[in-house]
Design a protein around this motif. Structure first.
Motif, short mmCIF file in Angstrom:
data_model
loop_
_atom_site.label_atom_id
_atom_site.label_comp_id
_atom_site.label_asym_id
_atom_site.label_seq_id
_atom_site.Cartn_x
_atom_site.Cartn_y
_atom_site.Cartn_z
N SER A 79 0.70 -1.37 -0.18
CA SER A 79 0.30 0.41 0.10
C SER A 79 0.61 1.83 0.28
N ALA A 80 1.51 1.42 0.83
CA ALA A 80 2.88 2.32 1.20
C ALA A 80 3.51 2.68 -0.48
N GLN A 81 3.47 1.77 -0.93
CA GLN A 81 4.78 1.76 -2.22
C GLN A 81 3.62 2.05 -3.27
N LYS A 82 2.26 2.04 -3.30
CA LYS A 82 1.68 2.16 -4.34
C LYS A 82 1.17 4.05 -4.04
N ASP A 83 1.19 3.76 -3.20
CA ASP A 83 1.06 5.80 -2.49
C ASP A 83 1.80 6.04 -3.31
#
Length: 193
Positions: A79-83
């Motif tokens: 999720s953080a990588q997508k952000d």
């Protein structure tokens, strides 16, 4: 680089030839220590996919998540990588030069333009009151942060720093600490597997 060698540059080859960690190796990067689960780590890390090596500075999710804390960490990491990817998309939208002219520029010129766009974005965020951190000018003024002259010492320090960046044990400890930290944020998580 000749056109015919471009096909041999996958993510790992690009990483090995990248100047991404040069400032760390040359001891020119601003200090960025942080603490997780009572362990202090000397520099930050990047969120990456599973293809990347297990370096201290590269953190990826678990390929096989055998328990709920690891499942949760892998989901948070993805999720953080997508952000981060979405944020880069915002930068591309705001500064069209990243989309249009990048195909005809040298890697060094693209790097300088990218840094400039990030600095401009951060300045805009600061003016609007959304800045997450401030730049510490004092770090640049300290004598110990100036370039050293002794070549042997420089080479030895760079090799030592390179070993720190690629330390598998520190990588594993950091990922476990991050997993425990994220698990403790909301311990009622249960995977649906």
């Amino acid at each position: 680089m000749p056109v015919n060698t471009l096909y041999f540059y996958n993510d790992i080859n690009v990483l090995n030839h990248s100047p991404l960690f040069d400032s760390l190796k040359k001891d020119k990067a601003a200090p960025s220590p942080f603490e997780v689960n009572k362990h202090v780590y000397p520099f930050g890390y990047y969120l990456v996919d599973g293809i990347y090596p297990d370096w201290t500075t590269l953190i990826k999710g678990y390929s096989t998540s055998i328990d709920d804390p690891r499942v949760k960490f892998t989901r948070f990491q993805a999720s953080a990588q997508k952000d981060v990817e979405r944020t880069f998309g915002v930068l591309q939208g705001r500064f069209a030069i990243l989309k249009t002219l990048a195909q005809v520029m040298s890697a060094n010129k693209m790097r300088m333009i990218m840094y400039s766009c990030i600095v401009m974005h951060n300045m805009i965020q600061e003016v609007n009151g959304f800045a997450l951190s401030t730049w510490e000018q004092e770090w640049l003024d300290k004598p110990e942060n100036r370039p050293r002259r002794n070549i042997r010492r420089i080479v030895k320090d760079r090799r030592s720093r390179d070993k720190e960046i690629r330390d598998l044990n520190v990588h594993d400890q950091l990922r476990e600490d991050l997993t425990a930290h994220i698990w403790n944020l909301t311990p009622n998580f249960r995977s649906t597997n």
